[in-house]
Design a protein around this motif. Structure first.
Motif, PDB file in Angstrom:
ATOM      1  N   ASP A  26       0.826  -1.210   0.000  1.00 55.86           N
ATOM      2  CA  ASP A  26       0.000   0.000   0.000  1.00 55.86           C
ATOM      3  C   ASP A  26       0.862   1.262   0.000  1.00 55.86           C
ATOM      4  O   ASP A  26       0.514   2.265  -0.625  1.00 55.86           O
ATOM      5  N   LEU A  54      -5.174  -0.182  -1.113  1.00 47.96           N
ATOM      6  CA  LEU A  54      -6.289  -1.125  -1.085  1.00 47.96           C
ATOM      7  C   LEU A  54      -6.654  -1.606   0.308  1.00 47.96           C
ATOM      8  O   LEU A  54      -7.456  -2.531   0.453  1.00 47.96           O
ATOM      9  N   LEU A 114      -4.634  -3.036   2.546  1.00 49.28           N
ATOM     10  CA  LEU A 114      -3.939  -4.275   2.897  1.00 49.28           C
ATOM     11  C   LEU A 114      -3.482  -4.222   4.348  1.00 49.28           C
ATOM     12  O   LEU A 114      -2.971  -3.200   4.805  1.00 49.28           O
ATOM     13  N   GLU A 134      -2.917  -9.330   4.054  1.00 48.79           N
ATOM     14  CA  GLU A 134      -4.192  -9.762   3.499  1.00 48.79           C
ATOM     15  C   GLU A 134      -5.039  -8.589   3.030  1.00 48.79           C
ATOM     16  O   GLU A 134      -4.944  -7.477   3.559  1.00 48.79           O
ATOM     17  N   THR A 135      -5.897  -8.879   2.071  1.00 53.35           N
ATOM     18  CA  THR A 135      -6.933  -7.946   1.642  1.00 53.35           C
ATOM     19  C   THR A 135      -8.156  -8.123   2.542  1.00 53.35           C
ATOM     20  O   THR A 135      -8.194  -9.010   3.397  1.00 53.35           O
ATOM     21  N   GLN A 136      -9.162  -7.296   2.324  1.00 47.93           N
ATOM     22  CA  GLN A 136     -10.378  -7.382   3.126  1.00 47.93           C
ATOM     23  C   GLN A 136     -11.080  -8.726   2.975  1.00 47.93           C
ATOM     24  O   GLN A 136     -11.645  -9.257   3.940  1.00 47.93           O
ATOM     25  N   VAL A 156      -4.466 -10.041  -4.480  1.00 37.90           N
ATOM     26  CA  VAL A 156      -4.849  -9.030  -5.465  1.00 37.90           C
ATOM     27  C   VAL A 156      -3.830  -9.073  -6.595  1.00 37.90           C
ATOM     28  O   VAL A 156      -2.629  -8.878  -6.388  1.00 37.90           O
ATOM     29  N   TRP A 191      -0.710  -4.779  -9.644  1.00 41.15           N
ATOM     30  CA  TRP A 191      -0.708  -5.286  -8.274  1.00 41.15           C
ATOM     31  C   TRP A 191      -0.386  -6.785  -8.236  1.00 41.15           C
ATOM     32  O   TRP A 191      -0.925  -7.572  -9.020  1.00 41.15           O
ATOM     33  N   GLY A 228      -1.047  -9.171  -1.251  1.00 39.78           N
ATOM     34  CA  GLY A 228      -2.121  -9.734  -0.444  1.00 39.78           C
ATOM     35  C   GLY A 228      -2.204 -11.244  -0.465  1.00 39.78           C
ATOM     36  O   GLY A 228      -3.286 -11.816  -0.296  1.00 39.78           O
ATOM     37  N   PRO A 238      -7.781  -6.041  -8.602  1.00 32.66           N
ATOM     38  CA  PRO A 238      -7.827  -4.943  -7.647  1.00 32.66           C
ATOM     39  C   PRO A 238      -9.088  -4.094  -7.770  1.00 32.66           C
ATOM     40  O   PRO A 238      -9.475  -3.409  -6.826  1.00 32.66           O
ATOM     41  N   ILE A 258     -11.930  -4.281  -5.022  1.00 25.80           N
ATOM     42  CA  ILE A 258     -11.755  -3.782  -3.657  1.00 25.80           C
ATOM     43  C   ILE A 258     -12.177  -2.324  -3.546  1.00 25.80           C
ATOM     44  O   ILE A 258     -11.710  -1.474  -4.310  1.00 25.80           O
TER      45      ILE A 258
END
Length: 370
Positions: A206, A217, A219, A308-310, A315, A327, A330, A365, A368
């Motif tokens: 990020d 994003l 992260l 990690e992403t949400q 990603v 990207w 994540g 990406p 997100i």
């Protein structure tokens, strides 16, 4: 690689991040597609952070369905690559999940089959019978020589003319106007020009996005501690990796020693994470309470960051708003086990040879919102 001061290094693709994700994609682009690739790493050595602190186990039943698909593809690609190597990268080691009926059922997948507690105790006799009431077994799981895999990708990249520069923390970036649209990037003592930039910076992804004018994003890096311990009763050489379905711990043999982890998910800043003695001691006490191994001391301990992403998926894909910024982040705890599959997918997306499909959409990406 060294260059004269103030002389820009030009390339087709600049990969930022020298962990397993960045290194495997850089090699894929250079070898399979003939791209002129430069990989830059902020630290003095490649794979310094998360990639050097792996559990060294690839588990097809671990993770959501897109991750499991990428794991199977990665295993196939690594097994194909082993034909070029003097020693195998993958060796059999089953994965045994223990807990209660509900927790094991929630974590099970098509790659895992249920086993009765008595059978689980036969596979892992060090477990105390009262420590679990249900179990699942993944016999497709394998141990991975991560050093060998990193070395394989590095050799492929360099033999194809790719360049690696360490100690290069990216500081500034801007995109030139005009048809060429090249990125101009300033790092620690060097400058670069590239058509495309790959953001494979792990916990720092990020922050790199912000430098390039892309929207971060959200992260999140999470701590994951591990320790290698001495035990009174070593595990058998062919013993499975054992994990608690409630994410309280996992362990596996490490020669005559045992690798243990508390499987924690504590948010962290992007940093060179270090283990906390209180965490390691609590882990030793927990593992001693559910097994008869008899941990007698800690040989070494470390902490890595899994980012990690949400939604918990990697990603992979071009930034929806910033041209030439891609990207590759994540991966969470799935870095090695998805690396070759993600590299293949990402290269196809970059070069336009990968048709849009459910997997590329799931990892894009653009999905997100922050």
């Amino acid at each position: 690689m060294t260059v004269p001061p103030n002389t820009p290094v030009s390339c087709d693709v600049l990969v930022i991040g020298g962990g397993i994700a960045g290194l495997s994609l850089a090699a894929e682009l250079a070898v399979a597609h003939g791209a002129d690739v430069v990989l830059v790493e902020a630290e003095q050595t490649l794979a310094y952070h998360t990639s050097s602190r792996s559990a060294r186990q690839l588990i097809p039943s671990y993770g959501p369905p897109p991750v499991q698909d990428l794991t199977l593809r990665t295993l196939a690609l690594i097994r194909s690559a082993e034909a070029e190597l003097s020693a195998p990268v993958l060796t059999p080691r089953s994965f045994l999940l223990i807990g209660n009926e509900e927790s094991v059922r929630d974590r099970a997948s098509t790659h895992m089959h249920p086993v009765m507690p008595a059978e689980a105790l036969g596979l892992a006799p060090e477990l105390k019978p009262g420590a679990f009431t249900a179990a699942g077994l993944d016999t497709t799981s394998v141990a991975c020589d991560t050093d060998a895999l990193l070395g394989y990708h590095r050799q492929r990249l360099c033999s194809a003319g790719g360049r690696i520069m360490t100690g290069q923390r990216v500081r500034e970036a801007g995109r030139r106007e005009g048809p060429a649209g090249l990125w101009e990037v300033a790092a620690q003592g060097s400058r670069f020009r590239a058509q495309t930039v790959i953001n494979a910076a792990g916990a720092w992804a990020d922050g790199i996005a912000d430098i390039f004018g892309a929207r971060p994003l959200g992260l999140t890096p999470y701590r994951r501690t591990a320790a290698v311990v001495d035990v009174e009763r070593p595990l058998a050489a062919g013993a499975p990796m054992v994990a608690d379905a409630g994410d309280r711990f996992y362990y596996r043999p490490e020669g005559q020693q045992v690798l243990i982890s508390p499987s924690e998910s504590e948010p962290s800043v992007a940093e060179d994470a270090r283990p906390r003695q209180t965490d390691v001691q609590a882990l030793v006490e927990l593992v001693n309470s559910v097994t008869t191994m008899g941990i007698t001391g800690v040989s070494r301990a470390w902490t890595g960051l899994r980012t990690e992403t949400q939604d918990g998926l990697p990603v992979v894909g071009p930034d929806p708003a910033v041209q030439g910024f891609f990207w590759l982040a994540g991966q969470g705890g799935y870095g090695f086990q998805t690396s070759s599959g993600i590299a293949e997918l990402a290269a196809g997306i970059l070069l336009g040879t990968e048709a849009e499909n459910p997997l590329s959409r799931a990892l894009s990406p653009a999905r997100i919102t922050v």
